[in-house]
Design a protein around this motif. Structure first.
Motif, PDB file in Angstrom:
ATOM      1  N   LEU A 318       0.859  -1.173   0.000  1.00 36.81           N
ATOM      2  CA  LEU A 318       0.000   0.000   0.000  1.00 36.81           C
ATOM      3  C   LEU A 318       0.900   1.228   0.000  1.00 36.81           C
ATOM      4  O   LEU A 318       1.715   1.414   0.898  1.00 36.81           O
ATOM      5  N   PHE A 357      -4.980  -0.422  -8.362  1.00 29.49           N
ATOM      6  CA  PHE A 357      -4.128  -1.527  -7.912  1.00 29.49           C
ATOM      7  C   PHE A 357      -3.700  -2.361  -9.109  1.00 29.49           C
ATOM      8  O   PHE A 357      -4.299  -2.309 -10.192  1.00 29.49           O
ATOM      9  N   SER A 369      -9.340  -1.114  -9.948  1.00 24.45           N
ATOM     10  CA  SER A 369      -9.574  -0.009  -9.036  1.00 24.45           C
ATOM     11  C   SER A 369     -10.553  -0.449  -7.962  1.00 24.45           C
ATOM     12  O   SER A 369     -11.417  -1.284  -8.188  1.00 24.45           O
ATOM     13  N   ASP A 384      -0.805  -8.097  -4.351  1.00 26.76           N
ATOM     14  CA  ASP A 384      -1.500  -6.888  -4.790  1.00 26.76           C
ATOM     15  C   ASP A 384      -0.666  -5.649  -4.475  1.00 26.76           C
ATOM     16  O   ASP A 384       0.013  -5.582  -3.441  1.00 26.76           O
ATOM     17  N   TYR A 386      -1.370  -1.682  -4.208  1.00 22.38           N
ATOM     18  CA  TYR A 386      -2.381  -0.620  -4.171  1.00 22.38           C
ATOM     19  C   TYR A 386      -1.700   0.735  -4.056  1.00 22.38           C
ATOM     20  O   TYR A 386      -0.729   0.887  -3.308  1.00 22.38           O
TER      21      TYR A 386
END
Length: 780
Positions: A318, A357, A369, A384, A386
């Motif tokens: 993230l 992402f 998204s 992932d 993001y």
């Protein structure tokens, strides 16, 4: 430091003591105070090189009879030696090397995937907890004994007896789990809590003290825990420094994890198993502590416990506009909302409506998204990436009005402000000095190119033209009358207190301008005031070469105008000149000092006073005054004046008019002569009226070899200088007076230059040619 300081402190003393015994350096127990720090480090290295395990060394040391106090003393000695030597963190040979960035303490690893314009190094959330060398996470050995603490071999109990009888015992739990005191039978305490062990020991002590801890007995006892034993904990799996660790028996799971350096780059922070007797008794989730400060998983460790750090199962990245961008580990069932919470939430500039992402499909990457309504339900997948973007630097519903309204600024585009007239009304209306003929709107077209819409503001407000609808980001400019013209100013100069410029006002008079400038200064005269005005439109009776008009006025000292001048009004850009009285000026003074009757400062009475007029003012000169040495200064610079000559003949041009600040100093007669420059011995000699110029040169040892005799000059005390004059072959020297300075310049030395071969040939050729020519002439 990433090295385990606690582990070294606990075992270093034991290693040293058992090594001393096994190497037979001492026949009995060694006093740690007799060993230097250098010896301690050397013995520690030998112990490690001998291949002894920590458990073997500990057991052998205890069997040899070493007390925990001695081991504690050796710990302190080894701590000094260890901390004074340079150390280097060793995260583990099996763990991939970790790059460190100077402004961060988080571990850096390669990215799972790469977003455009992203840094290729990312951070593991939680790694900074184990990387912070300034943080100490050692168990506190100075706390009260926990009620549930289980005793074991090598623990020490302190028994205090007080009251009618006084005694003290330090009881060490034997490997068999018993303690023995006095001549009483051993007491089994291993596996008991402190409270349970205290009851057994007191019951056994009642054999010697019958009334011990009985009501009214008068003899009492308290039992506390002294030195604690060491326990062995194994840490394995995806850990930075796997291995067996010897810790105090009060150590907890977090103490052990910190000593091992925590999970490595593949280790899980959320699936750490504590295994005891072959069973998992607790699964530690470090996020509970890192995020919520929850210590429920920080359980006490026991001997032979195993900590197993599993590999992480799911990790996502993230980045962007969150408070703590990093790599986060996600457990089964957690949503993207949990990841946002671990990151501390969004920053104020975060664009949370749609989060981009990238996801690994097994074959390639795909983009997607996360909409705001999906944050609570989206299940992240391993790998992932993001990214939370920034909100746009634009406002969706803003218009701006600037200029000739009472409340300019930003307004939202709504039903009350969606046209120009409505917006002006919302801004409290137009100002009285507004310029009505024109206003403009700056607007961006559909292609974002700027465009201008001009309109007649007066007609729009009167309804003669239609109102104009506003769009987002419109900027309305309305000007005032004064904003569209040069600032109107009046200049007042001359004999006023505050000369300069003042603002123009309709109907302002000369008296008003003088009043605003602070009034007259001393010496300012109210008559002959002059006003200079620019020629604008009225050019009648004005010559073509004239560019301004001049008006003369009289203003009373009390700033009253005569009736005629009262009608005269100033115009913008007028310049008003106020004169001073022709005979008004500040006092001027000169100073006279030295051999004078009344030295001091005197006022210049008229503009025609000269130097000779100053002498009578000061009462004349004293008998010892040396007139030829008088020095006159103007602006702190010496002016060569012959005071004796001008006193004899005041009409001489050198009898200067006095000016403010002039000074005259009349000294006593000097009896020396200074000789400088090209003489053998520059010096100061006595003045003798019978000496000639040559005599003074002789007093200085004669001329130097490179003296420039024809350029000798003499400087007199009054600042005048005379040089040697030459007539035919004779030098005429200036007269030497008392206080004079004789200066003999030096000739510049010329460097000898070698004649080049070409120059020699030219000289020989010229001489030969001349000789031949002479020979021919003589022959004829």
């Amino acid at each position: 430091m990433h090295c385990s300081i606690l582990r070294k402190l606990v075992f270093s003393g034991i290693l040293l003591l058992i090594l001393l015994t096994k190497t037979n350096l001492f026949a009995q127990t060694v006093d740690p105070n007799s060993i230097s720090n250098e010896q301690a480090v050397e013995f520690y290295k030998k112990a490690k090189a001998s291949g002894l395990s920590d458990m073997d060394i500990e057991q052998a040391a205890l069997q040899k009879g070493y007390t925990l106090d001695q081991i504690s003393a050796m710990r302190n000695r080894l701590q000094q030696a260890q901390t004074s030597a340079p150390t280097q963190a060793n995260r583990s040979a099996t763990d991939e090397s970790r790059r460190k960035i100077a402004d961060s303490t988080l571990v850096k690893v390669k990215p799972i995937s790469k977003l455009p314009k992203e840094d290729s190094v990312r951070q593991i959330f939680g790694a900074s907890f184990f990387e912070n060398s300034a943080m100490s996470f050692e168990p506190n050995l100075r706390i009260a004994t926990p009620r549930n603490y289980i005793l074991g071999p090598d623990d020490e109990l302190v028994v205090d007896i007080y009251g009618n009888s006084v005694d003290n015992f330090r009881l060490k739990v034997s490997p068999e789990g018993t303690v023995k005191m006095l001549n009483l039978a051993p007491v089994q305490v291993s596996g008991l809590t402190i409270e349970q062990a205290s009851e057994r020991i007191i019951n056994r002590l009642r054999t010697a003290y019958s009334t011990l801890n009985r009501p009214g007995g008068g003899t009492y006892s308290t039992i506390t825990l002294g030195n604690v034993r060491s326990i062995q904990v194994m840490i394995t799996g995806e850990v930075t420094r796997p291995g067996s660790y010897t810790l105090p028996s009060l150590a907890t799971a977090f103490n052990a994890l910190y000593q091992s350096g925590g999970p490595n780059s593949n280790g899980s922070y959320r699936n750490i198993e504590i295994i005891r007797n072959g069973k998992v008794i607790r699964t530690v989730d470090l996020y509970g502590f890192l995020v919520d400060a929850n210590l429920k998983d920080n359980i006490a460790m026991q001997d032979q416990d195993i900590i197993l750090i599993r590999p992480y199962e799911k990790r996502v990245e993230l980045s962007g506009e969150v408070k703590h961008p990093a790599l986060f580990e996600v457990k089964q069932g957690e949503t993207f909302k949990d990841v946002i919470r671990y990151a501390g939430g969004f920053t104020p500039n975060a664009y949370a409506a749609s989060i981009q992402f990238r996801r690994n499909t097994g074959k390639e990457l795909k983009v997607g998204s996360v909409q705001a309504e999906e944050i609570n339900t989206l299940i992240p997948e391993n790998g992932d990436n993001y990214r939370v973007g920034k909100i746009l630097n634009r406002i969706e519903n803003r218009v701006v009005i600037d200029g000739g309204v009472y409340r300019d600024g930003e307004y939202p585009v709504d039903e009350q402000t969606n046209t120009v007239k409505k917006l002006i009304k919302k801004a409290d209306g137009l100002r009285e000095d507004v310029f009505l003929n024109r206003a403009i709107i700056e607007r961006k077209s559909k292609t974002l190119r700027p465009e201008i819409i001009a309109f007649d503001l007066g007609k729009l407000m009167s309804g003669e033209i239609e109102d104009i609808a506003l769009k987002r980001e419109d900027h309305i400019f309305i000007k005032t009358i004064d904003e569209l013209k040069e600032a109107y100013l009046i200049t007042v100069s001359g004999a006023v207190i505050n000369p300069g410029t003042i603002d123009f006002h309709e109907g302002i008079t000369v008296a008003d301008a003088i009043f605003k400038s602070g009034g007259y200064v001393e010496g300012g005269i109210p008559y002959r005031i002059e006003v200079s005005r620019r020629i604008q439109k009225d050019t009648a009776s004005i010559p073509s070469s004239q560019n301004v008009r001049i008006y003369s006025l009289d203003v009373d000292e009390n700033l009253k105008l005569n009736p005629e001048d009262e009608k005269f009004k100033l115009a913008p850009f007028d310049v008003v000149y106020i004169r001073k009285s022709p005979r008004y000026e500040q006092q001027k003074a000169v100073t006279i000092a030295g051999e004078i009757m009344y030295p001091g400062t005197y006022t210049i009475l008229t503009n025609f006073e000269r130097i000779t007029d100053l002498i009578p003012k000061a009462g004349g000169m004293k008998a010892e005054a040396y007139i030829r040495g008088a020095r006159f200064y103007r602006n702190r610079e010496l002016v060569a004046v012959d005071l004796n000559a001008i006193l004899e003949k005041p009409s001489l041009p050198s009898n200067l008019l006095l000016q403010n600040g002039d000074s005259l100093r009349i000294p006593t007669k000097s009896e020396t002569v200074r000789i400088l420059g090209g003489v053998q011995n520059p010096s100061v000699v006595n003045f003798d009226p019978n000496f000639s110029f040559k005599d003074y040169i002789s007093q200085a040892g004669g001329y130097a070899e490179n003296a420039w005799k024809s350029r000798v000059y003499i400087s007199y005390p009054n600042g005048r200088t005379f040089r040697t004059k030459k007539f035919l072959w004779f030098n005429s020297r200036p007269k030497v007076e008392a206080g004079s300075t004789i200066s003999v310049p030096l000739k510049a030395t010329k460097e000898d230059r070698q004649i080049s071969p070409g120059e020699r040939i030219a000289i020989i050729s010229m001489i030969t040619t001349v000789a031949i020519s002479l020979f021919s002439i003589l022959r004829n």
